[in-house]
Design a protein around this motif. Structure first.
Motif, PDB file in Angstrom:
ATOM      1  N   LEU A   1       0.823  -1.204   0.000  1.00 35.47           N
ATOM      2  CA  LEU A   1       0.000   0.000   0.000  1.00 35.47           C
ATOM      3  C   LEU A   1       0.861   1.260   0.000  1.00 35.47           C
ATOM      4  O   LEU A   1       0.538   2.251  -0.675  1.00 35.47           O
ATOM      5  CB  LEU A   1      -0.938  -0.004   1.216  1.00 35.47           C
ATOM      6  CG  LEU A   1      -2.114  -0.974   1.127  1.00 35.47           C
ATOM      7  CD1 LEU A   1      -2.807  -1.093   2.479  1.00 35.47           C
ATOM      8  CD2 LEU A   1      -3.112  -0.514   0.065  1.00 35.47           C
ATOM      9  N   ALA A   2       1.970   1.222   0.738  1.00 34.13           N
ATOM     10  CA  ALA A   2       2.884   2.370   0.736  1.00 34.13           C
ATOM     11  C   ALA A   2       3.458   2.596  -0.652  1.00 34.13           C
ATOM     12  O   ALA A   2       3.614   3.749  -1.103  1.00 34.13           O
ATOM     13  CB  ALA A   2       4.002   2.135   1.753  1.00 34.13           C
ATOM     14  N   GLU A   3       3.762   1.505  -1.366  1.00 34.65           N
ATOM     15  CA  GLU A   3       4.284   1.623  -2.727  1.00 34.65           C
ATOM     16  C   GLU A   3       3.213   2.170  -3.675  1.00 34.65           C
ATOM     17  O   GLU A   3       3.503   3.000  -4.547  1.00 34.65           O
ATOM     18  CB  GLU A   3       4.766   0.251  -3.210  1.00 34.65           C
ATOM     19  CG  GLU A   3       5.504   0.274  -4.524  1.00 34.65           C
ATOM     20  CD  GLU A   3       6.829   1.027  -4.452  1.00 34.65           C
ATOM     21  OE1 GLU A   3       7.257   1.561  -5.500  1.00 34.65           O
ATOM     22  OE2 GLU A   3       7.426   1.091  -3.355  1.00 34.65           O
ATOM     23  N   LEU A   4       1.974   1.742  -3.486  1.00 36.03           N
ATOM     24  CA  LEU A   4       0.887   2.263  -4.305  1.00 36.03           C
ATOM     25  C   LEU A   4       0.709   3.764  -4.087  1.00 36.03           C
ATOM     26  O   LEU A   4       0.438   4.518  -5.034  1.00 36.03           O
ATOM     27  CB  LEU A   4      -0.415   1.539  -3.971  1.00 36.03           C
ATOM     28  CG  LEU A   4      -0.513   0.064  -4.385  1.00 36.03           C
ATOM     29  CD1 LEU A   4      -1.763  -0.569  -3.790  1.00 36.03           C
ATOM     30  CD2 LEU A   4      -0.524  -0.085  -5.887  1.00 36.03           C
ATOM     31  N   GLU A   5       0.865   4.200  -2.840  1.00 31.33           N
ATOM     32  CA  GLU A   5       0.722   5.626  -2.530  1.00 31.33           C
ATOM     33  C   GLU A   5       1.793   6.459  -3.225  1.00 31.33           C
ATOM     34  O   GLU A   5       1.564   7.621  -3.573  1.00 31.33           O
ATOM     35  CB  GLU A   5       0.795   5.850  -1.012  1.00 31.33           C
ATOM     36  CG  GLU A   5      -0.445   5.392  -0.262  1.00 31.33           C
ATOM     37  CD  GLU A   5      -1.663   6.209  -0.631  1.00 31.33           C
ATOM     38  OE1 GLU A   5      -1.530   7.428  -0.843  1.00 31.33           O
ATOM     39  OE2 GLU A   5      -2.753   5.611  -0.747  1.00 31.33           O
TER      40      GLU A   5
ATOM     41  N   ALA B   1      -0.817   0.452  -9.822  1.00 34.08           N
ATOM     42  CA  ALA B   1      -2.250   0.558  -9.556  1.00 34.08           C
ATOM     43  C   ALA B   1      -2.759  -0.617  -8.739  1.00 34.08           C
ATOM     44  O   ALA B   1      -3.738  -0.485  -8.005  1.00 34.08           O
ATOM     45  CB  ALA B   1      -3.021   0.643 -10.874  1.00 34.08           C
ATOM     46  N   LYS B   2      -2.092  -1.780  -8.877  1.00 37.93           N
ATOM     47  CA  LYS B   2      -2.542  -2.982  -8.176  1.00 37.93           C
ATOM     48  C   LYS B   2      -1.408  -3.979  -8.114  1.00 37.93           C
ATOM     49  O   LYS B   2      -0.602  -4.084  -9.042  1.00 37.93           O
ATOM     50  CB  LYS B   2      -3.734  -3.614  -8.910  1.00 37.93           C
ATOM     51  CG  LYS B   2      -4.207  -4.941  -8.309  1.00 37.93           C
ATOM     52  CD  LYS B   2      -5.380  -5.532  -9.084  1.00 37.93           C
ATOM     53  CE  LYS B   2      -5.804  -6.866  -8.506  1.00 37.93           C
ATOM     54  NZ  LYS B   2      -6.956  -7.465  -9.219  1.00 37.93           N
TER      55      LYS B   2
ATOM     56  N   ILE C   1      -4.320  -6.113  -4.089  1.00 36.51           N
ATOM     57  CA  ILE C   1      -4.112  -4.932  -3.245  1.00 36.51           C
ATOM     58  C   ILE C   1      -4.192  -3.682  -4.118  1.00 36.51           C
ATOM     59  O   ILE C   1      -3.422  -3.534  -5.082  1.00 36.51           O
ATOM     60  CB  ILE C   1      -2.739  -4.992  -2.540  1.00 36.51           C
ATOM     61  CG1 ILE C   1      -2.491  -6.381  -1.916  1.00 36.51           C
ATOM     62  CG2 ILE C   1      -2.641  -3.891  -1.499  1.00 36.51           C
ATOM     63  CD1 ILE C   1      -3.562  -6.859  -0.978  1.00 36.51           C
ATOM     64  N   VAL C   2      -5.116  -2.807  -3.791  1.00 34.59           N
ATOM     65  CA  VAL C   2      -5.258  -1.518  -4.459  1.00 34.59           C
ATOM     66  C   VAL C   2      -5.372  -0.445  -3.382  1.00 34.59           C
ATOM     67  O   VAL C   2      -5.543  -0.758  -2.197  1.00 34.59           O
ATOM     68  CB  VAL C   2      -6.496  -1.478  -5.384  1.00 34.59           C
ATOM     69  CG1 VAL C   2      -6.362  -2.481  -6.523  1.00 34.59           C
ATOM     70  CG2 VAL C   2      -7.777  -1.725  -4.592  1.00 34.59           C
ATOM     71  N   THR C   3      -5.289   0.804  -3.789  1.00 39.47           N
ATOM     72  CA  THR C   3      -5.485   1.894  -2.836  1.00 39.47           C
ATOM     73  C   THR C   3      -6.848   1.733  -2.154  1.00 39.47           C
ATOM     74  O   THR C   3      -7.859   1.538  -2.821  1.00 39.47           O
ATOM     75  CB  THR C   3      -5.409   3.250  -3.546  1.00 39.47           C
ATOM     76  OG1 THR C   3      -4.114   3.374  -4.154  1.00 39.47           O
ATOM     77  CG2 THR C   3      -5.619   4.397  -2.571  1.00 39.47           C
ATOM     78  N   GLY C   4      -6.856   1.786  -0.847  1.00 37.25           N
ATOM     79  CA  GLY C   4      -8.080   1.572  -0.088  1.00 37.25           C
ATOM     80  C   GLY C   4      -8.185   0.179   0.500  1.00 37.25           C
ATOM     81  O   GLY C   4      -9.090  -0.082   1.302  1.00 37.25           O
ATOM     82  N   SER C   5      -7.281  -0.731   0.116  1.00 38.37           N
ATOM     83  CA  SER C   5      -7.294  -2.076   0.699  1.00 38.37           C
ATOM     84  C   SER C   5      -6.945  -2.012   2.178  1.00 38.37           C
ATOM     85  O   SER C   5      -6.152  -1.168   2.612  1.00 38.37           O
ATOM     86  CB  SER C   5      -6.281  -2.976  -0.019  1.00 38.37           C
ATOM     87  OG  SER C   5      -6.688  -3.268  -1.331  1.00 38.37           O
TER      88      SER C   5
END
Length: 289
Positions: free
Chosen positions: A33-37, A42-43, A258-262
């Motif tokens: 999630l930190a990497e997505l931020e 995107a996933k 895993i996406v943003t908001g997971s």
């Protein structure tokens, strides 16, 4: 000998080890999630395993029997006397003549024995902005991969709910007509695999995250199981809800997108629910998941 960290199950004669342990899996989700931020991804799909050992030889036909009729059931021989067996709910691609179908699944919720709660979970999944976004990433990737091969492609704008014995899924049935009738089903499978449903997107960055965060080799998990014939027709399912079986051991696999908001704990619970397909076929406790 038991693997390091193995612990006895409540079911007699079975020993288990979770790789990674649940707390470590949740930590890996937080890192993803930190990497997505930070952007660029995107996933990413993160998996975990449960390793089981039995004092008695594993009855492979007995394991496969409860899986028959549940999606795409398979038992494929592997090197070293092992077998990959499972019941996948997800069709990567089929080709029958010029007709092409792909049925990506992404966005999931565990079933519940209480009918009212089960319906509530299904409705919540269908309305979940996070899950709908995750699902759309997969559908768009599938459509983009099939478009060069198809003269016409039908891509519904809204997913449907589909279910297995243990899970609710968001489902979109993508259909098309081949431009070239000589295009074989394996060419389509190679163009599609891996979809964001089992890897992530963009693919290269998701692969790097998987290699960094998963402390095991996926082996044949998330590969393909299916058939083709001399005419190029066939059906290929994504090898999920599966286990690698040897004489006394099994390794079960389950993953979550895993996406943003997971939420790390929710993704952990999702993988636990996905293990239940194989655990119930074995007749052992769900508690180890």
């Amino acid at each position: 000998p038991l693997p390091p960290g193995a612990a006895p199950l409540v079911s007699g004669g079975w020993w288990s080890r979770r790789v990674p342990e649940p707390a470590a899996y949740a930590a890996a989700v937080r890192r993803a999630l930190a990497e997505l931020e930070r952007g660029g991804l995107a996933k990413v799909v993160l998996a975990r395993t449960v390793e089981l050992r039995s004092d008695e030889p594993i009855d492979l036909p007995g394991l496969l029997r409860p899986l028959l009729g549940h999606g795409y059931s398979f038992a494929a021989p592997l090197p070293g006397g092992r077998t990959l067996t499972g019941a996948s709910p997800e069709l990567l691609v089929s080709r029958h003549g010029r007709a092409v179908v792909s049925n990506p699944l992404a966005g999931s919720a565990a079933r519940c024995a209480d009918p009212a709660e089960d319906r509530r979970r299904a409705a919540a999944l269908a309305a979940s902005a996070k899950d709908l976004r995750e699902h759309r990433l997969v559908v768009e990737a599938v459509a983009d991969a099939l478009a060069p091969y198809c003269a016409g492609l039908e891509v519904p704008g809204t997913p449907e709910l589909t279910s297995t014995e243990t899970m609710w899924h968001l489902s979109t049935r993508v259909t098309g007509t081949l431009r070239d009738p000589d295009t074989r089903v394996l060419a389509l499978a190679a163009a599609l695999h891996p979809t964001p449903a089992v890897c992530g997107t963009p693919e290269a960055g998701a692969r790097r995250m998987i290699e960094e965060l998963e402390p095991f080799d996926r082996g044949f998990y998330a590969g393909l199981a299916g058939w083709t014939d001399a005419a190029g027709d066939g059906e290929w399912a994504v090898a999920i809800r599966c286990a690698e079986v040897a004489e006394h051991t099994l390794r079960l696999y389950a993953g979550a997108g895993i996406v943003t908001g997971s939420d790390p704990e929710a993704e952990l619970a999702e993988t636990a629910a996905k293990f239940r397909t194989m655990l119930r076929a074995l007749g052992v406790s769900d508690a180890l998941a």
